[in-house]
Design an enzyme around this catalytic site. Structure first.
Site, short mmCIF file in Angstrom:
data_model
loop_
_atom_site.label_atom_id
_atom_site.label_comp_id
_atom_site.label_asym_id
_atom_site.label_seq_id
_atom_site.Cartn_x
_atom_site.Cartn_y
_atom_site.Cartn_z
CB SER A 143 -0.87 0.00 1.26
OG SER A 143 -1.48 1.25 1.49
CE1 TYR A 156 -3.37 -2.16 5.13
CE2 TYR A 156 -2.94 0.16 4.72
CZ TYR A 156 -3.24 -1.11 4.24
OH TYR A 156 -3.39 -1.32 2.90
#
Length: 251
Positions: A143, A156
């Site tokens: 990401s 995350y």
């Protein structure tokens, strides 16, 4: 460029939705036989049926990559039932909001177990068969949060920064054996990932972000995955950052 992955066997984790599902469909369309893995067996069965209805070949292997034994068995079953493993796409992932002070450590562990350690487990299991073949592709889905720390999404971002380091280290480790290793870092992509965020306001904000007009589709990321796997063996695209055109931030 005409893309053909005929004769290849691919394993895609996190294949029950989003980028993993799109990757499985794209790899099958390009000619690969695809093993698909995730925790939701019903969705895997539907995906296999969809691939087979389009003339492709697929195999459902339900499991949880956060459990080392299950992740390892998924790779072993792919090799045992399909004869080899040429492409491993690690797409299983979750997101959670919160920081060091605000989020329970169990939630930190859950995110890191799935996003980082789950990838470690499948990679470790795949290296031996790929070395025996003299070739293979490992493609890890990360990401933009792995490039830019996000304090509101501490676990995350931590897991994705870790995945970047892990992927580069693995590339250096196995490239000499003919195994290519790549990381794909998508920006806002329309998936279900935000649904698991505990805080209602943060969940709504993330859902708006990934669902906004101009956000990428999972198929866009899947096309990048097929591109990586379709290049000549001498070329290793080790990193792809892919963002919506409308997202023009400097980082």
């Amino acid at each position: 460029m005409t893309v053909s992955l005929s004769g290849k066997v691919a394993l895609v984790t996190g294949a029950s939705s989003g980028i993993g599902e799109a990757a499985a469909l794209a790899l099958a369309e390009a000619g690969s036989t695809v093993a698909v893995s995730a925790r939701r067996a019903d969705r895997l069965a539907a995906l296999v049926a969809r691939i087979e209805a389009a003339g492709g070949k697929a195999l459902a292997l339900p499991g949880d990559v956060a459990v080392e034994a299950e992740a390892t068995k998924t790779v072993e079953d792919t090799v045992a039932r399909l004869g080899r493993i040429d492409i491993l796409v690690n797409s299983a992932g979750v997101i959670q909001s919160g920081g060091v002070e605000s989020l329970p450590l169990d939630e930190w562990r859950r995110v890191i177990d799935i996003n980082l350690l789950g990838t470690l487990y499948t990679c470790k299991a795949a290296i031996g068969p790929m070395k025996a073949q003299g070739a293979g592709d490992i493609i890890n889905i990360s990401s933009t949060a792995g490039r830019r720390a996000a304090g509101l999404f501490g676990p995350y971002s931590t897991s994705k920064f870790g995945l970047t380091g892990f992927t580069e280290g693995l590339r250096q480790e196995v490239g000499g054996a003919g195994i290519r290793v790549a990381i794909v870092e998508p920006g806002a992509t329309e998936t279900e990932v935000a649904g698991g965020i505990g805080d209602p306001a943060m969940r709504a904000a993330m859902q708006q972000h990934v669902g906004k007009e101009g956000a990428m589709k999972p198929s866009d990321i899947a096309d990048a995955i097929v591109f990586i796997a379709s290049l000549p063996p001498r070329a290793n695209v080790s990193q792809i950052l892919i963002r919506p055109t409308i997202d023009t931030a400097a980082m």
